[in-house]
Design a protein around this motif. Sequence first.
Motif, mmCIF file in Angstrom:
data_model
loop_
_atom_site.group_PDB
_atom_site.id
_atom_site.type_symbol
_atom_site.label_atom_id
_atom_site.label_comp_id
_atom_site.label_asym_id
_atom_site.label_seq_id
_atom_site.Cartn_x
_atom_site.Cartn_y
_atom_site.Cartn_z
ATOM 1 N N TYR A 1 42.847 34.787 -57.638
ATOM 2 C CA TYR A 1 42.672 33.475 -57.335
ATOM 3 C C TYR A 1 42.462 33.388 -55.247
ATOM 4 O O TYR A 1 43.148 34.338 -54.700
ATOM 5 C CB TYR A 1 42.643 31.958 -57.135
ATOM 6 C CG TYR A 1 42.377 32.025 -58.607
ATOM 7 C CD1 TYR A 1 43.779 32.083 -59.622
ATOM 8 C CD2 TYR A 1 41.792 30.897 -59.370
ATOM 9 C CE1 TYR A 1 43.254 32.003 -60.855
ATOM 10 C CE2 TYR A 1 41.344 30.598 -60.324
ATOM 11 C CZ TYR A 1 42.151 31.190 -61.533
ATOM 12 O OH TYR A 1 42.139 30.852 -62.853
ATOM 13 N N PHE B 1 51.843 30.761 -61.830
ATOM 14 C CA PHE B 1 50.800 31.077 -60.469
ATOM 15 C C PHE B 1 52.266 32.453 -60.199
ATOM 16 O O PHE B 1 53.425 32.131 -60.023
ATOM 17 C CB PHE B 1 51.345 30.331 -59.464
ATOM 18 C CG PHE B 1 49.480 29.614 -60.082
ATOM 19 C CD1 PHE B 1 49.766 28.354 -60.572
ATOM 20 C CD2 PHE B 1 48.360 30.399 -60.109
ATOM 21 C CE1 PHE B 1 48.267 27.353 -61.096
ATOM 22 C CE2 PHE B 1 47.465 29.938 -60.308
ATOM 23 C CZ PHE B 1 47.586 28.017 -60.884
ATOM 24 N N VAL C 1 47.561 20.958 -61.163
ATOM 25 C CA VAL C 1 47.809 21.942 -60.990
ATOM 26 C C VAL C 1 49.043 21.408 -59.389
ATOM 27 O O VAL C 1 47.820 20.467 -58.665
ATOM 28 C CB VAL C 1 47.499 23.451 -60.008
ATOM 29 C CG1 VAL C 1 47.808 24.269 -59.052
ATOM 30 C CG2 VAL C 1 46.331 23.952 -61.715
ATOM 31 N N GLN D 1 50.247 21.325 -55.882
ATOM 32 C CA GLN D 1 50.530 22.071 -54.346
ATOM 33 C C GLN D 1 51.225 21.203 -53.334
ATOM 34 O O GLN D 1 50.798 20.406 -52.917
ATOM 35 C CB GLN D 1 49.205 22.862 -53.405
ATOM 36 C CG GLN D 1 49.632 23.915 -53.120
ATOM 37 C CD GLN D 1 48.417 24.930 -52.437
ATOM 38 O OE1 GLN D 1 47.206 23.949 -52.182
ATOM 39 N NE2 GLN D 1 48.648 26.376 -52.133
ATOM 40 N N LEU E 1 50.715 27.158 -55.233
ATOM 41 C CA LEU E 1 50.316 26.780 -56.930
ATOM 42 C C LEU E 1 51.184 26.639 -57.993
ATOM 43 O O LEU E 1 52.116 27.573 -58.491
ATOM 44 C CB LEU E 1 49.210 27.194 -57.166
ATOM 45 C CG LEU E 1 48.308 27.850 -56.588
ATOM 46 C CD1 LEU E 1 47.030 28.402 -56.506
ATOM 47 C CD2 LEU E 1 47.869 25.872 -56.174
ATOM 48 N N TRP F 1 51.882 25.333 -61.805
ATOM 49 C CA TRP F 1 51.106 24.774 -63.017
ATOM 50 C C TRP F 1 51.971 23.636 -63.526
ATOM 51 O O TRP F 1 53.007 23.432 -63.813
ATOM 52 C CB TRP F 1 50.809 26.011 -64.229
ATOM 53 C CG TRP F 1 50.436 25.640 -65.542
ATOM 54 C CD1 TRP F 1 49.256 25.011 -65.579
ATOM 55 C CD2 TRP F 1 50.868 25.619 -66.409
ATOM 56 N NE1 TRP F 1 49.037 24.943 -66.797
ATOM 57 C CE2 TRP F 1 49.887 24.856 -67.920
ATOM 58 C CE3 TRP F 1 52.262 26.045 -67.454
ATOM 59 C CZ2 TRP F 1 50.307 24.486 -69.079
ATOM 60 C CZ3 TRP F 1 51.891 25.439 -68.884
ATOM 61 C CH2 TRP F 1 51.715 24.942 -69.215
ATOM 62 N N TYR G 1 45.142 19.344 -57.846
ATOM 63 C CA TYR G 1 43.607 19.830 -58.178
ATOM 64 C C TYR G 1 43.734 19.819 -59.480
ATOM 65 O O TYR G 1 44.837 20.089 -60.825
ATOM 66 C CB TYR G 1 43.551 20.504 -57.420
ATOM 67 C CG TYR G 1 43.747 21.831 -56.806
ATOM 68 C CD1 TYR G 1 44.805 22.000 -55.946
ATOM 69 C CD2 TYR G 1 42.728 21.954 -55.919
ATOM 70 C CE1 TYR G 1 45.037 22.309 -54.518
ATOM 71 C CE2 TYR G 1 43.122 21.201 -54.172
ATOM 72 C CZ TYR G 1 43.864 22.243 -53.779
ATOM 73 O OH TYR G 1 43.688 22.055 -52.385
ATOM 74 N N PHE H 1 41.867 29.069 -65.411
ATOM 75 C CA PHE H 1 40.721 28.594 -64.790
ATOM 76 C C PHE H 1 39.551 29.061 -64.048
ATOM 77 O O PHE H 1 40.064 29.799 -62.695
ATOM 78 C CB PHE H 1 42.104 27.310 -64.258
ATOM 79 C CG PHE H 1 43.193 26.782 -64.622
ATOM 80 C CD1 PHE H 1 44.039 26.907 -64.160
ATOM 81 C CD2 PHE H 1 42.468 26.415 -65.494
ATOM 82 C CE1 PHE H 1 45.362 27.032 -64.493
ATOM 83 C CE2 PHE H 1 43.734 25.600 -66.305
ATOM 84 C CZ PHE H 1 44.914 25.517 -65.903
ATOM 85 N N TRP I 1 37.286 24.529 -60.367
ATOM 86 C CA TRP I 1 38.352 22.994 -59.796
ATOM 87 C C TRP I 1 37.686 22.150 -58.897
ATOM 88 O O TRP I 1 36.871 22.511 -58.343
ATOM 89 C CB TRP I 1 39.261 24.603 -58.695
ATOM 90 C CG TRP I 1 40.237 25.493 -59.222
ATOM 91 C CD1 TRP I 1 39.505 26.128 -59.925
ATOM 92 C CD2 TRP I 1 41.661 25.493 -59.711
ATOM 93 N NE1 TRP I 1 40.196 26.734 -60.331
ATOM 94 C CE2 TRP I 1 41.565 26.353 -60.082
ATOM 95 C CE3 TRP I 1 42.652 24.644 -58.882
ATOM 96 C CZ2 TRP I 1 43.265 27.166 -60.241
ATOM 97 C CZ3 TRP I 1 43.802 25.213 -59.000
ATOM 98 C CH2 TRP I 1 44.247 26.349 -59.577
ATOM 99 N N GLY I 2 38.750 20.899 -59.629
ATOM 100 C CA GLY I 2 38.204 19.799 -58.544
ATOM 101 C C GLY I 2 38.465 20.259 -56.669
ATOM 102 O O GLY I 2 39.197 21.180 -56.774
ATOM 103 N N ARG I 3 37.965 19.416 -55.573
ATOM 104 C CA ARG I 3 38.882 19.302 -54.144
ATOM 105 C C ARG I 3 40.318 18.944 -54.053
ATOM 106 O O ARG I 3 40.984 19.324 -53.331
ATOM 107 C CB ARG I 3 38.224 18.967 -53.652
ATOM 108 C CG ARG I 3 36.095 19.315 -53.811
ATOM 109 C CD ARG I 3 35.415 18.489 -52.815
ATOM 110 N NE ARG I 3 35.512 19.204 -51.846
ATOM 111 C CZ ARG I 3 34.615 18.633 -50.596
ATOM 112 N NH1 ARG I 3 33.979 18.086 -50.766
ATOM 113 N NH2 ARG I 3 35.137 19.144 -49.329
#
Lengths: 107, 122
Positions: A37, A98, B37, B39, B45, B47, B95, B109, B112-114
């Motif tokens: 990503y 990740f 997710v 952050q 990131l 999960w 997210y 994934f 993704w949403g913002r």
Amino acid sequence: EIVLTQSPGTLSLSPGERATLSCRASQSVPSSYLAWYQQKPGQAPRLLIYGASSRPTAIPGRFSGSGFGTDFILTITRLEPEDFAVYYCLQYGSSLTFGGGSKVEIK
Amino acid sequence: EVQLVQSGAEVKKPGESLTISCKGSGYTFSYYWIGWVRQKPGKGLEWMGVIYPDDSDTRYSPSFQGHVTFSVDKSLSTAYLQWRSLEASDTAIYYCARRHGDYIGDWYFDVWGRGTLVTVSS
């Protein structure tokens, strides 16, 4: 749990140069179920690569992924100005984890 | 166009409860797993887990089990992330993201949403 270690932490390059990012797993990633990503500041991550080497149709050809087992590589053949960002790997073969990310910054 | 639209930023105090949302459109919401997710500021990131809207089957990451709750409302094509008692350490962007498919080879994934910024401060 599979732990992913990304290197380098930061890569300083100029536009036009080649970027090589590494993602190393603590144990073999089943069936190379690994994705990459890109995340730019203030934006959500964007999928670049899945299945270690497959690219969604909207992703430019300068992005490529390779590797299997425990060692995976993301290559950007010629950096464009919009490629300076943070890159994450994700393994989804055994639960999900990740990597810590690699930043590609302008030299 | 496939989209995930998340609710707006929240500012809360420690101990307060909170629910944030993620609305899907442009696809059959019930048949794609939704993941969450985290952050933290300036960090990577993490999960948190996934939920399958059709039957609310839920899988939590061990790191988040017991601290958050996922839910869905299929009729609204919306997934939710809930906290009963927030802590300062919950300050982060959250997210939601759509899992590409059911087959394990599709468990990455793809949309993704913002993100929703949650700030917890006294």
